[in-house]
Design an enzyme around this catalytic site. Structure first.
Site, PDB file in Angstrom:
ATOM      1  N   GLY A  55      45.676  30.363  42.194  1.00  0.00           N
ATOM      2  CA  GLY A  55      46.309  31.313  41.274  1.00  0.00           C
ATOM      3  C   GLY A  55      46.205  32.739  41.821  1.00  0.00           C
ATOM      4  N   GLY A  56      45.197  33.121  41.999  1.00  0.00           N
ATOM      5  CA  GLY A  56      45.073  34.725  42.259  1.00  0.00           C
ATOM      6  C   GLY A  56      43.659  35.688  42.059  1.00  0.00           C
ATOM      7  N   ALA A 101      41.026  28.611  46.022  1.00  0.00           N
ATOM      8  CA  ALA A 101      41.588  29.215  44.704  1.00  0.00           C
ATOM      9  C   ALA A 101      43.051  29.394  44.957  1.00  0.00           C
ATOM     10  CB  ALA A 101      41.090  30.569  44.697  1.00  0.00           C
ATOM     11  N   LYS A 161      26.829  25.838  54.936  1.00  0.00           N
ATOM     12  CA  LYS A 161      26.483  24.642  54.833  1.00  0.00           C
ATOM     13  C   LYS A 161      27.389  23.619  55.711  1.00  0.00           C
ATOM     14  CE  LYS A 161      26.741  22.085  50.803  1.00  0.00           C
ATOM     15  NZ  LYS A 161      26.043  21.603  49.497  1.00  0.00           N
ATOM     16  N   ARG A 164      35.783  31.549  31.106  1.00  0.00           N
ATOM     17  CA  ARG A 164      36.406  32.562  32.182  1.00  0.00           C
ATOM     18  C   ARG A 164      37.817  32.841  31.931  1.00  0.00           C
ATOM     19  NH1 ARG A 164      38.467  32.125  37.614  1.00  0.00           N
ATOM     20  NH2 ARG A 164      38.433  29.915  36.917  1.00  0.00           N
ATOM     21  N   SER A 222      37.723  35.497  38.646  1.00  0.00           N
ATOM     22  CA  SER A 222      36.390  35.084  39.450  1.00  0.00           C
ATOM     23  C   SER A 222      36.266  35.599  41.064  1.00  0.00           C
ATOM     24  CB  SER A 222      36.476  33.440  39.472  1.00  0.00           C
ATOM     25  OG  SER A 222      37.540  33.093  39.752  1.00  0.00           O
ATOM     26  N   GLU A 264      48.712  34.225  33.921  1.00  0.00           N
ATOM     27  CA  GLU A 264      48.035  32.960  33.900  1.00  0.00           C
ATOM     28  C   GLU A 264      47.435  32.968  32.258  1.00  0.00           C
ATOM     29  OE1 GLU A 264      45.754  30.863  36.826  1.00  0.00           O
ATOM     30  OE2 GLU A 264      46.165  33.073  37.987  1.00  0.00           O
ATOM     31  N   HIS A 268      35.801  22.725  36.938  1.00  0.00           N
ATOM     32  CA  HIS A 268      36.736  23.912  37.748  1.00  0.00           C
ATOM     33  C   HIS A 268      35.788  24.910  38.094  1.00  0.00           C
ATOM     34  CE1 HIS A 268      39.854  25.765  39.642  1.00  0.00           C
ATOM     35  NE2 HIS A 268      39.664  27.153  38.842  1.00  0.00           N
ATOM     36  N   ARG A 302      41.920  28.162  28.638  1.00  0.00           N
ATOM     37  CA  ARG A 302      41.704  26.939  29.317  1.00  0.00           C
ATOM     38  C   ARG A 302      40.996  26.077  28.630  1.00  0.00           C
ATOM     39  NH1 ARG A 302      40.335  28.560  35.680  1.00  0.00           N
ATOM     40  NH2 ARG A 302      42.627  29.295  35.797  1.00  0.00           N
ATOM     41  N   HIS A 304      39.220  22.602  34.332  1.00  0.00           N
ATOM     42  CA  HIS A 304      40.758  23.112  34.303  1.00  0.00           C
ATOM     43  C   HIS A 304      41.584  21.956  33.596  1.00  0.00           C
ATOM     44  CE1 HIS A 304      44.247  24.622  36.033  1.00  0.00           C
ATOM     45  NE2 HIS A 304      43.784  25.622  36.593  1.00  0.00           N
TER      46      HIS A 304
HETATM   47  C1  SIN Z   1      44.431  28.278  38.981  1.00  0.00           C
HETATM   48  O1  SIN Z   1      45.386  28.803  39.862  1.00  0.00           O
HETATM   49  O2  SIN Z   1      44.847  27.826  37.874  1.00  0.00           O
HETATM   50  C2  SIN Z   1      42.918  28.489  39.047  1.00  0.00           C
HETATM   51  C3  SIN Z   1      42.842  30.109  38.951  1.00  0.00           C
HETATM   52  C4  SIN Z   1      41.404  30.260  38.318  1.00  0.00           C
HETATM   53  O3  SIN Z   1      40.647  29.166  38.376  1.00  0.00           O
HETATM   54  O4  SIN Z   1      41.168  31.590  38.154  1.00  0.00           O
END
Ligand code: SIN
Length: 530
Positions: free
Chosen positions: A52-53, A50, A39, A381, A386, A120, A346, A285, A238
């Site tokens: 966190g990982g 992204a 797009k 999730r 993801s 996390e 999120h 979450r 989130h």
């Molecule tokens: C985060 O870094 O908090 C997001 C990671 C995620 O959404 O899996």
């Protein structure tokens, strides 16, 4: 209108789309090559943001096992995760990570060159790989883009939207209509494999961590074409987006910061998570999000804070360079000051119903990544699952497509001809002048009425307003700008989210109904009718 033929057309250039393109190009027989439609620019996607990982169950991580990861995933999914899918994805995690490394992705390593694993929320052990500290999405996306650019027979159309899936008289998907909004030009793409990797829907909400491209386009297109969609009521909020200004698109403060011990506090530095869940800041979450929402409501404030002052400045900057840089730009030193945070849309657990190999309910149509719903995430999730799902589904999709004949044929079908006619006229209607205000209204409506806390009155009101906005937009097929197509798609997806949320008369995972606060032990996943 121009007609082009490809062996496969991939819509979207996030991690799922790029990974699928590279593997297809390397491994499948593609007489007509591949087209990627994106797009904006090739490098732009939701994946890129992204932080966190990516979950990976690696044999060298002795504390971890697929059994543990599967159980954590299922627990977070609040009873709706498909166990078989969780098992499959977990067991294939090490394989896809190895391949991503072969494609140039460098995950962070310690001084002994061993992969680093972080934690996390709702993970029972450290198992999340990261790259560039807190720039995991960008590092993977960038490596894949660089790798892809070296491949032959891959065309890329930037600044282009897919606006219609072309289904023939036998209900088989044979291609799509693409629209370059910069040139105001339509092209018919004929391809035996149409792959939607268009990402999520964050922009349907007033506050979101997702970039402005995430308007649910692929999900809307597939639904309009009659593909089954699933789990559409489950939108993940989130807990900790950076709440410094009233911007719609909010910068993420990764959960990994809480994984490193940061606490949620009020403006006086008092913690509050102990009132809500014994897992405190690392509760799932949805639990943390509702706790913050409740604190904000009870005390009449627009944000709470993250206290990460136990981490030295040097360590914070090294571990979270992106977050550190953004905080500093805004006059906040995370090692000395509290970081203002509030919840933000999120991730979308719902989407186009697929198997783990991306096959949908329509022959010829495939979906991978956030646009798809494999059943891995259930009602909520687990963090960092993801990107793993993007990679495993892209991998499996390519394995499946390798077994097919991917020769493009010139399509000569009455039904397709009639669909194309909608886009063929040369009449340039005036653009809808209310479109900017419609974006604001829809985002506010979804935030207030189909957001973190829902009830029947709010959802019914949303349903009514969405119907009115469809009439106000006044477009069913052809639209006259990118914005109009996005609004058409957002309204289509919003309507289904609201319908699914109305019919789930219970609270589960990310879907909370204050009029039905309990979990209904026998409720199942919902899906649309084919
Ligand atoms: C985060 O870094 O908090 C997001 C990671 C995620 O959404 O899996």
């Amino acid at each position: 209108m121009k007609h082009k033929q490809y062996s496969a057309v991939i819509v979207g250039s996030g991690i799922a789309g790029l990974y699928a393109a590279i593997k297809l190009q390397k491994e499948a027989n593609l007489p007509n090559g591949i087209l990627i439609i994106t797009k904006t620019q090739l490098i732009e996607s939701n994946s890129k943001y992204a932080q966190g990982g990516m979950v990976c169950v690696m044999p060298e991580n002795k504390l971890d096992s697929t059994t543990l990861h599967i159980e954590d995933t299922i627990k977070a999914g609040a009873g709706l995760t498909d166990r078989k899918v969780a098992e499959f994805i977990s067991k294939n995690s090490a394989k896809v990570v190895k391949e991503l490394q072969n494609f140039g992705v460098n995950f962070d390593r310690d001084e002994n060159n061993k992969l680093k694993f972080t934690k996390e929320a709702a993970h029972s052990v450290n198992r999340i790989l990261h790259a560039g500290g807190d720039a995991t999405g960008f590092c993977i996306e960038n490596a894949l883009v660089q790798y892809l650019l070296l491949q032959k027979d891959v065309d890329v159309y930037e600044e282009t939207l897919a606006v219609e899936i072309l289904k023939d008289s036998n209900n088989i998907v044979r291609g799509l209509v693409a629209y370059n909004y910069e040139k105001n030009e339509y092209t018919v793409i004929e391809a035996p494999a149409v792959i939607l990797a268009t990402g999520g829907i964050g922009q349907l909400y007033r506050y979101t961590t997702n970039p402005d491209i995430t308007t649910g386009d692929g999900i809307a297109l597939a639904y309009r074409a009659g593909a089954i969609v699933k789990d559409m009521e489950f939108v993940q909020f989130h807990p900790t987006a950076f709440a410094l200004s009233d911007k719609g698109t909010m910068f993420l403060i990764s959960e990994a910061v809480r994984g490193e011990g940061a606490k949620l506090v009020d403006k006086n530095g008092h913690t509050f998570m102990e009132k809500y869940d014994k897992r405190l800041e690392l509760a799932p979450r949805d639990v943390v999000t509702r706790a913050i929402y409740n604190e904000m409501k009870e005390t009449g404030v627009s944000n709470v804070y993250l206290n990460a002052t136990h981490i030295s400045e040097e360590k914070f900057e090294k571990r979270f360079p992106t977050i550190y840089g953004t905080c500093k730009e805004c006059g906040i030193n995370p090692s000395k000051d509290y970081i203002p945070v509030s919840p933000s849309a999120h991730y979308f657990m719902g989407g186009i119903k697929t198997e783990v190999n991306g096959t949908t309910s329509l022959k010829g149509l495939y979906a991978i990544g956030e646009a798809a719903c494999t059943g891995l995430h259930g009602a909520n999730r687990l963090a960092s699952n993801s990107i793993l799902e993007c990679a495993v589904t892209a991998y499996e999709l390519v394995n499946y497509l390798k077994t097919l004949n991917l020769s493009a044929e010139k399509v000569n079908d009455e039904k397709i001809k009639r669909t194309i006619e909608f886009y063929e006229d040369n009449i340039q209607q005036n653009k809808n002048e209310n479109i900017e205000s419609m974006f604001r209204r829809l985002k506010d409506l979804m935030w207030n009425n189909a957001g973190i806390i829902r009830n029947a009155d709010k959802l019914n009101k949303a349903k009514e307003e969405i119907d009115k906005m469809f009439i106000e937009l006044g477009r069913t097929y052809k639209c006259y700008s990118r914005n109009e197509y996005e609004m058409r798609n957002m309204l289509s997806v919003a309507k289904v989210i609201v319908d699914f949320a109305l019919s789930r008369k219970e609270s589960r995972g990310a879907h909370y109904r204050e009029d039905f606060p309990e979990k209904d032990m026998i409720a199942k996943s919902q899906q649309s009718i084919a």
